[in-house]
Design a protein around this motif. Structure first.
Motif, PDB file in Angstrom:
ATOM      1  N   ASP A 248      -2.430  -5.919   0.974  1.00 45.17           N
ATOM      2  CA  ASP A 248      -2.715  -5.129  -0.226  1.00 45.17           C
ATOM      3  C   ASP A 248      -4.117  -4.527  -0.172  1.00 45.17           C
ATOM      4  N   VAL A 249      -5.088  -5.306   0.334  1.00 46.36           N
ATOM      5  CA  VAL A 249      -6.457  -4.799   0.433  1.00 46.36           C
ATOM      6  C   VAL A 249      -6.543  -3.686   1.478  1.00 46.36           C
ATOM      7  N   PHE A 250      -5.847  -3.866   2.597  1.00 44.16           N
ATOM      8  CA  PHE A 250      -5.844  -2.808   3.619  1.00 44.16           C
ATOM      9  C   PHE A 250      -5.300  -1.504   3.051  1.00 44.16           C
ATOM     10  N   LYS A 251      -4.238  -1.576   2.257  1.00 38.62           N
ATOM     11  CA  LYS A 251      -3.653  -0.368   1.674  1.00 38.62           C
ATOM     12  C   LYS A 251      -4.652   0.327   0.753  1.00 38.62           C
ATOM     13  N   MET A 252      -5.427  -0.460  -0.031  1.00 40.95           N
ATOM     14  CA  MET A 252      -6.437   0.124  -0.913  1.00 40.95           C
ATOM     15  C   MET A 252      -7.529   0.837  -0.110  1.00 40.95           C
ATOM     16  N   LEU A 253      -7.890   0.253   1.047  1.00 43.34           N
ATOM     17  CA  LEU A 253      -8.951   0.838   1.864  1.00 43.34           C
ATOM     18  C   LEU A 253      -8.465   2.036   2.663  1.00 43.34           C
ATOM     19  N   GLU A 262       0.237  -3.807  -6.375  1.00 41.70           N
ATOM     20  CA  GLU A 262       0.215  -5.167  -6.914  1.00 41.70           C
ATOM     21  C   GLU A 262      -0.910  -5.951  -6.256  1.00 41.70           C
ATOM     22  N   TYR A 263      -1.444  -6.946  -7.010  1.00 44.11           N
ATOM     23  CA  TYR A 263      -2.482  -7.819  -6.462  1.00 44.11           C
ATOM     24  C   TYR A 263      -2.437  -9.144  -7.211  1.00 44.11           C
ATOM     25  N   GLN A 264      -2.606 -10.239  -6.478  1.00 39.72           N
ATOM     26  CA  GLN A 264      -2.597 -11.558  -7.109  1.00 39.72           C
ATOM     27  C   GLN A 264      -3.897 -12.284  -6.800  1.00 39.72           C
ATOM     28  N   TYR A 265      -4.569 -12.724  -7.862  1.00 38.79           N
ATOM     29  CA  TYR A 265      -5.813 -13.471  -7.726  1.00 38.79           C
ATOM     30  C   TYR A 265      -5.551 -14.934  -8.065  1.00 38.79           C
ATOM     31  N   LYS A 266      -6.040 -15.829  -7.178  1.00 41.85           N
ATOM     32  CA  LYS A 266      -5.863 -17.271  -7.392  1.00 41.85           C
ATOM     33  C   LYS A 266      -7.210 -17.973  -7.323  1.00 41.85           C
ATOM     34  N   SER A 267      -7.443 -18.863  -8.276  1.00 39.58           N
ATOM     35  CA  SER A 267      -8.628 -19.712  -8.259  1.00 39.58           C
ATOM     36  C   SER A 267      -8.253 -21.051  -8.886  1.00 39.58           C
ATOM     37  N   GLU A 268      -9.201 -21.996  -8.920  1.00 40.82           N
ATOM     38  CA  GLU A 268      -8.925 -23.292  -9.544  1.00 40.82           C
ATOM     39  C   GLU A 268      -8.797 -23.152 -11.044  1.00 40.82           C
ATOM     40  N   TYR A 270      -7.590 -20.271 -12.810  1.00 38.78           N
ATOM     41  CA  TYR A 270      -6.437 -19.514 -13.285  1.00 38.78           C
ATOM     42  C   TYR A 270      -5.830 -18.698 -12.153  1.00 38.78           C
ATOM     43  N   ILE A 271      -4.638 -18.183 -12.407  1.00 39.77           N
ATOM     44  CA  ILE A 271      -3.960 -17.250 -11.509  1.00 39.77           C
ATOM     45  C   ILE A 271      -3.636 -15.999 -12.320  1.00 39.77           C
ATOM     46  N   ALA A 272      -3.965 -14.853 -11.777  1.00 35.09           N
ATOM     47  CA  ALA A 272      -3.686 -13.581 -12.456  1.00 35.09           C
ATOM     48  C   ALA A 272      -2.903 -12.672 -11.523  1.00 35.09           C
ATOM     49  N   ALA A 273      -1.733 -12.238 -11.957  1.00 34.16           N
ATOM     50  CA  ALA A 273      -0.924 -11.281 -11.208  1.00 34.16           C
ATOM     51  C   ALA A 273      -1.138  -9.900 -11.823  1.00 34.16           C
ATOM     52  N   VAL A 274      -1.740  -9.002 -11.042  1.00 30.09           N
ATOM     53  CA  VAL A 274      -2.062  -7.669 -11.541  1.00 30.09           C
ATOM     54  C   VAL A 274      -1.044  -6.679 -10.978  1.00 30.09           C
ATOM     55  N   GLU A 275      -0.448  -5.886 -11.859  1.00 28.48           N
ATOM     56  CA  GLU A 275       0.551  -4.907 -11.439  1.00 28.48           C
ATOM     57  C   GLU A 275       0.176  -3.523 -11.947  1.00 28.48           C
ATOM     58  N   ASN A 276       1.023  -2.543 -11.590  1.00 22.75           N
ATOM     59  CA  ASN A 276       0.771  -1.143 -11.964  1.00 22.75           C
ATOM     60  C   ASN A 276      -0.630  -0.696 -11.544  1.00 22.75           C
ATOM     61  N   GLU A 320     -12.324  -9.338 -14.449  1.00 26.93           N
ATOM     62  CA  GLU A 320     -12.653  -8.157 -13.650  1.00 26.93           C
ATOM     63  C   GLU A 320     -13.669  -8.501 -12.559  1.00 26.93           C
ATOM     64  N   ARG A 321     -14.669  -9.306 -12.911  1.00 23.24           N
ATOM     65  CA  ARG A 321     -15.695  -9.676 -11.939  1.00 23.24           C
ATOM     66  C   ARG A 321     -15.121 -10.556 -10.822  1.00 23.24           C
ATOM     67  N   ASP A 322     -14.246 -11.507 -11.201  1.00 27.19           N
ATOM     68  CA  ASP A 322     -13.641 -12.399 -10.211  1.00 27.19           C
ATOM     69  C   ASP A 322     -12.772 -11.629  -9.217  1.00 27.19           C
ATOM     70  N   ILE A 323     -11.960 -10.700  -9.755  1.00 32.47           N
ATOM     71  CA  ILE A 323     -11.079  -9.920  -8.878  1.00 32.47           C
ATOM     72  C   ILE A 323     -11.904  -8.989  -7.999  1.00 32.47           C
ATOM     73  N   LYS A 324     -12.956  -8.418  -8.560  1.00 33.66           N
ATOM     74  CA  LYS A 324     -13.856  -7.553  -7.787  1.00 33.66           C
ATOM     75  C   LYS A 324     -14.437  -8.308  -6.593  1.00 33.66           C
TER      76      LYS A 324
END
Length: 388
Positions: A248-253, A262-268, A270-276, A320-324
């Protein structure tokens, strides 16, 4: 006097009298006759040309939709083709032919000897290369495709882990293997992590001298073909791969604009699934004392469709900061890997060449492995979905 088609004798007489009565109209009347003469000559020439064209009766040919090329232990080429036969009730049965030869053209002769009708390339949708062949170089096989005018530039190309014959055979479908694989790639380009890629784009990157190409990679999972990675090339040789779940990151670059990503962020926490996801990208090259630095700016907008954990959704800035930070970390690691391999699938050199008058290819090639390249991501969350 030439009688125009569709005009009766009375009409023709009327036109003749009118022509005689007016010199200016006579000129227009002559142009009218000339138009019909040109029309008849054109139709006659077309009929004569078609009469001498070689005919292809549909029941006497087989249109290839899928091709596979494998390197063998004997340094020969194994060619495999799939050709559909349409059955009753709209179902399709694929006939698969395979053989081994020293060259592609010799292999085609052998494959045609096995088929009950002549095999033609005009409907090819997908071409596969096994990993061993791709590592040795596929420029000759790309040339085989591009020299055939019946093969279009939108043909999909892919690398296979293992035999291309096994991957082709693993696709069980009633709509034909060509349609099946073409739909698989199109779906992942539109809604998944696969960037836009086809024969035309691959050939353009290969010939550019300023960008290295890439292809999707397929393998067999649970006895079914699956898109598992992106294969990276150095020139025409396969050198590395990236698992599709991390692409997904390669496609953005890589792409100037991404939509419906789509992008999914995981940490201890929370988990956030970002779409659209919608992204835009630009590359900035700055020179300082003879050296250059590159900044890839990526702007990302998307909605959190699924959210798990204790973090309140009101802390929008933290998400936003975590995903960034997560995207920048992955992107910079990916760019460093490309520099280590001395490959440029992102086309950074091409961006610099088009926007910098002082660009020098020899200087760029030597500086690229150690060139400071930084990715800067800006993330904007536009909404929230399910929380649990």
């Amino acid at each position: 006097m030439i009688q125009p088609p569709g005009l009766g004798s009375c009409s023709c007489l009327f036109i003749s009298l009118s022509c005689l009565s007016s010199t200016s109209f006579a000129g227009r009347c002559g142009k009218m006759y000339l138009k019909y003469i040109v029309f008849f000559v054109f139709v006659t020439a077309s009929l004569l040309l078609n009469a001498f064209m070689p005919s292809k009766i549909i029941d006497q040919i087989q249109m290839i939709t899928v091709i596979g090329f494998d390197a063998t232990e004997e340094e020969r080429v194994q060619g495999t083709v799939a050709s559909p036969k349409y059955q009753q009730e709209g179902q399709v049965e694929d006939f698969i032919y395979t053989d081994t030869a020293d060259t592609v053209y010799e292999d085609w002769v052998k494959l045609n000897a096995k088929a009950t009708e002549r095999l033609l390339n005009g409907k090819i949708k997908v071409v596969f290369y096994n990993q061993k062949l791709a590592a040795e170089g596929i420029s000759d096989f790309i040339g085989f495709l591009t020299r055939d005018p019946s093969i279009g530039g939108n043909v999909s190309l892919a690398v296979t882990e293992g035999s291309t014959l096994d991957v082709i055979n693993s696709a069980t479908t009633t709509k034909g293997r060509g349609i099946f694989f073409a739909d698989l790639f199109e779906h992942n380009i539109r809604h998944g992590n696969l960037p836009q890629i086809n024969l035309k784009i691959f050939e353009s990157a290969l010939d550019s001298g300023t960008q290295d190409p890439f292809l999707p990679m397929l393998s067999i999972e649970k006895e079914r073909p699956a898109l598992t990675a992106i294969a990276f090339f150095k020139g025409d040789q396969y050198v590395d791969k990236l698992p599709i779940e991390h692409a997904d990151v390669f496609k953005m670059l890589y792409e100037k604009n991404v939509s419906d990503g789509e992008y999914q962020y995981k940490s201890e926490e929370y988990i956030a699934a970002v779409e659209n996801i919608e992204t835009t990208k630009d590359v900035v090259f700055e020179t300082n004392g003879g050296s250059g630095t590159v900044t890839i700016n990526v702007n990302i907008r998307g909605a959190v469709r699924e959210f798990t954990g204790q973090l309140p959704t009101t802390q929008k800035e933290k998400i936003e900061r975590d995903i960034k930070q997560d995207i920048e970390k992955k992107a910079n690691r990916l760019v460093s890997r490309f520099q280590e391999l001395e490959i440029d699938p992102l086309g950074i050199e091409d961006d610099i060449k088009s926007g910098n008058r002082t660009y020098n290819q020899k200087h760029f090639k030597s500086a690229y492995p150690d060139m400071p390249i930084r990715v800067n991501a800006e993330v904007k969350i536009t909404g929230y979905g399910i929380m649990r």
